[in-house]
Write a protein that holds these residues in place. Sequence first.
Motif, short mmCIF file in Angstrom:
data_model
loop_
_atom_site.label_atom_id
_atom_site.label_comp_id
_atom_site.label_asym_id
_atom_site.label_seq_id
_atom_site.Cartn_x
_atom_site.Cartn_y
_atom_site.Cartn_z
N PHE A 83 31.65 -7.26 22.48
CA PHE A 83 31.93 -7.40 21.05
C PHE A 83 30.85 -6.67 20.26
CE2 PHE A 83 34.81 -10.32 22.83
CZ PHE A 83 35.88 -10.37 21.95
N VAL A 84 31.29 -5.96 19.22
CA VAL A 84 30.45 -4.95 18.56
C VAL A 84 29.03 -5.43 18.29
CG1 VAL A 84 30.17 -3.61 16.44
CG2 VAL A 84 32.38 -3.67 17.59
N GLU A 85 28.88 -6.61 17.67
CA GLU A 85 27.53 -7.02 17.26
C GLU A 85 26.64 -7.34 18.46
OE1 GLU A 85 28.87 -10.95 15.16
OE2 GLU A 85 26.82 -11.26 15.83
N GLU A 107 23.78 0.90 25.12
CA GLU A 107 25.13 0.93 25.68
C GLU A 107 26.05 1.83 24.85
OE1 GLU A 107 26.68 -0.91 28.75
OE2 GLU A 107 24.79 0.16 28.81
N TRP A 108 25.89 1.77 23.50
CA TRP A 108 26.65 2.69 22.63
C TRP A 108 26.29 4.13 22.97
CZ3 TRP A 108 30.51 1.30 19.36
CH2 TRP A 108 30.62 -0.06 19.02
N GLU A 109 24.97 4.33 23.20
CA GLU A 109 24.52 5.70 23.52
C GLU A 109 25.09 6.16 24.85
OE1 GLU A 109 20.23 5.72 23.05
OE2 GLU A 109 20.54 5.28 20.93
N ARG A 110 25.09 5.27 25.84
CA ARG A 110 25.64 5.63 27.16
C ARG A 110 27.13 5.99 27.02
NH1 ARG A 110 27.80 3.02 31.84
NH2 ARG A 110 27.97 1.01 30.79
N GLY A 145 42.62 1.08 18.76
CA GLY A 145 41.35 0.43 19.15
C GLY A 145 41.58 -1.03 19.47
N PHE A 146 41.46 -1.39 20.72
CA PHE A 146 41.66 -2.78 21.12
C PHE A 146 40.34 -3.56 20.99
CE2 PHE A 146 45.06 -0.57 23.40
CZ PHE A 146 46.14 -1.32 22.97
N PRO A 147 40.43 -4.86 20.64
CA PRO A 147 39.20 -5.66 20.53
C PRO A 147 38.52 -5.78 21.88
CG PRO A 147 41.17 -7.07 20.47
CD PRO A 147 41.65 -5.65 20.43
N GLY A 148 37.19 -5.85 21.85
CA GLY A 148 36.43 -5.97 23.10
C GLY A 148 36.18 -4.64 23.76
N LEU A 149 36.71 -3.56 23.15
CA LEU A 149 36.54 -2.23 23.75
C LEU A 149 36.16 -1.19 22.69
CD1 LEU A 149 39.43 -1.59 26.34
CD2 LEU A 149 36.97 -1.54 26.77
N ALA A 150 35.46 -1.64 21.64
CA ALA A 150 35.19 -0.73 20.52
C ALA A 150 34.44 0.54 20.93
CB ALA A 150 34.44 -1.47 19.42
N PRO A 151 33.39 0.45 21.78
CA PRO A 151 32.69 1.69 22.12
C PRO A 151 33.62 2.68 22.82
CG PRO A 151 31.38 -0.21 22.76
CD PRO A 151 32.72 -0.74 22.37
N TYR A 152 34.41 2.17 23.75
CA TYR A 152 35.34 3.03 24.50
C TYR A 152 36.39 3.63 23.55
CZ TYR A 152 38.54 4.39 28.29
OH TYR A 152 39.34 5.10 29.15
N ALA A 153 36.96 2.78 22.69
CA ALA A 153 37.98 3.26 21.75
C ALA A 153 37.39 4.32 20.82
CB ALA A 153 38.54 2.09 20.94
N ALA A 154 36.18 4.06 20.32
CA ALA A 154 35.55 5.03 19.41
C ALA A 154 35.31 6.35 20.13
CB ALA A 154 34.23 4.46 18.88
N SER A 155 34.90 6.28 21.40
CA SER A 155 34.63 7.52 22.15
C SER A 155 35.92 8.29 22.39
CB SER A 155 33.92 7.20 23.47
OG SER A 155 34.82 6.68 24.44
N ALA A 202 24.38 -15.56 26.08
CA ALA A 202 24.70 -16.87 26.65
C ALA A 202 25.29 -17.80 25.58
CB ALA A 202 23.43 -17.48 27.24
N ASP A 203 24.72 -17.72 24.34
CA ASP A 203 25.21 -18.61 23.27
C ASP A 203 26.18 -17.86 22.35
OD1 ASP A 203 23.46 -16.76 22.31
OD2 ASP A 203 22.42 -18.13 20.93
N SER A 204 26.93 -16.95 22.92
CA SER A 204 27.75 -16.06 22.11
C SER A 204 28.84 -16.78 21.33
CB SER A 204 28.42 -15.02 23.01
OG SER A 204 29.33 -14.27 22.24
N PRO A 205 28.98 -16.44 20.04
CA PRO A 205 30.10 -16.98 19.27
C PRO A 205 31.44 -16.37 19.71
CG PRO A 205 28.85 -15.41 17.95
CD PRO A 205 28.10 -15.57 19.24
N TYR A 206 31.36 -15.35 20.56
CA TYR A 206 32.57 -14.68 21.04
C TYR A 206 33.01 -15.15 22.42
CZ TYR A 206 31.49 -11.44 17.26
OH TYR A 206 31.22 -10.90 16.04
#
Length: 281
Positions: A97-99, A105-108, A147-157, A203-207
Motif C-alpha cells: 500500500f502506497v504509504e 522499493e519505488w526506486e527498484r 491501476g489495481f490497489p496494492g500494486l501502485a508501483p507496478y501499475a505506475a511503472s 506489523a501494525d498496519s491499518p491496511y
Amino acid sequence: MNRPIVVITGASSGFGLLASAALAKEGYQVIATMRNIRNCDALLNAAREAKAEASIDIVPLDITDETSIKEAADYVIERYGSVDLLINNAGVAVGGFVEEIPSAEWERQFSTNVLGLIAVTRAFLPHMRKQRKGTIINMSSISGQIGFPGLAPYAASKHAVEGFSEALRLEMLPHNVYVCMIEPGSYKTDIWKKSRGQISLRADSPYAEQMQALNEQVDRIIEQAPSPDEVIERILQIARHPAPKLRYPVGRNMRTTLFLKHLLPWSWLEKLILRQLRLRS
Ligand SMILES: NC(=O)c1ccc[n+]([C@@H]2O[C@H](COP(=O)([O-])OP(=O)(O)OC[C@H]3O[C@@H](n4cnc5c(N)ncnc54)[C@H](OP(=O)(O)O)[C@@H]3O)[C@@H](O)[C@H]2O)c1
C-alpha cells in the motif's frame, strides 16, 4: 547466417525463458540476456528440449546497470552486426500500500521496469534506426491500462511503459522501426512468488485487513492463471509481422477489463473492482 537477430532481456525465467526457446526453435538467432548467467540452467534445458541450443547465445545483462548494458550492446553489434527484434521483457512487481512502500522499493520498481527498459532501448536504437528496420516489443501489462490497489508501483511503472512506447513508436515509424507492446493479463510465472515475498506491510498496519483480502484474491488469480503459451504465441506472431501494431492485449481477463473500462463510467468500474477484490469502498 541470415537468421534474424533477437535480443531479449530477463531470459532466466517466465516469458523471457519460454520466448527465447520458442524463437530459437523457429530459426531466430536469440541473444538471451539475464542479470545472473548462473541462472541459465532452466533456459538451457528448454533450449535442449526444443533442439535449439545452437541458436541461443546467453549474455549477462543487468538492465539497471549502464556498464552492463553497454557491454551487452557492444558485444551484440560486434558479433552479429544488427538487431532485428528487441524484446524488453525483464521486470519486477513491487506491491503493497502506497504509504507503506519505502522509497527504495519505488526506486527498484522504476529503475527496472522503466529506466532499465529505456536504457536498453536507447543502446540498440541507433543501430535499428541506421539499418532502417526492426521491431521493439515492450512487455507492458493489464496494469499498464488500469491501476489495481496494492500494486501502485507496478501499475505506475507499466503506465510509464505505455506512454514511452506510444511516443517512441511515433518517433521511429519514419525510420521503419516498429515499437509495440504486449499487455498480458495474469499468467503463471515466478513474478507472483517473487513479488509476494517482498511486499512491505508494517506489523501494525491499518491496511492489514485489505492486504489479507488482496492476498486471498491474488492466490485465486495465481491458481486460475493460465500457462504463458498465449503470450509466447503472440511474441512469435509479432516477430513474423512486417509491420506490427502498437498494442497487443493478451488473455481473457485483459479483454474483459478493457471492454469494461471503455464501456462503463469510471465510478461504476471502481465499485466493481473493489467488490471483486472484496475491498470495502
Ligand atoms: N506473469 C504475468 O502474469 C505478467 C503479466 C503481465 C506482464 N508481465 C510482465 O512480463 C515480464 C516478464 O515477467 P514474468 O511474468 O516472466 O516474470 P519472471 O519469471 O519473474 O521474469 C522476470 C525476469 O526479469 C528479470 N529481471 C528482473 N530484474 C532484472 C534486471 N535488473 N536485469 C535483468 N533482468 C531482470 C528476472 O531475472 P531474475 O531471475 O534474475 O530475477 C527474470 O528473468 C515482466 O515485465 C512482467 O511485468 C507478467
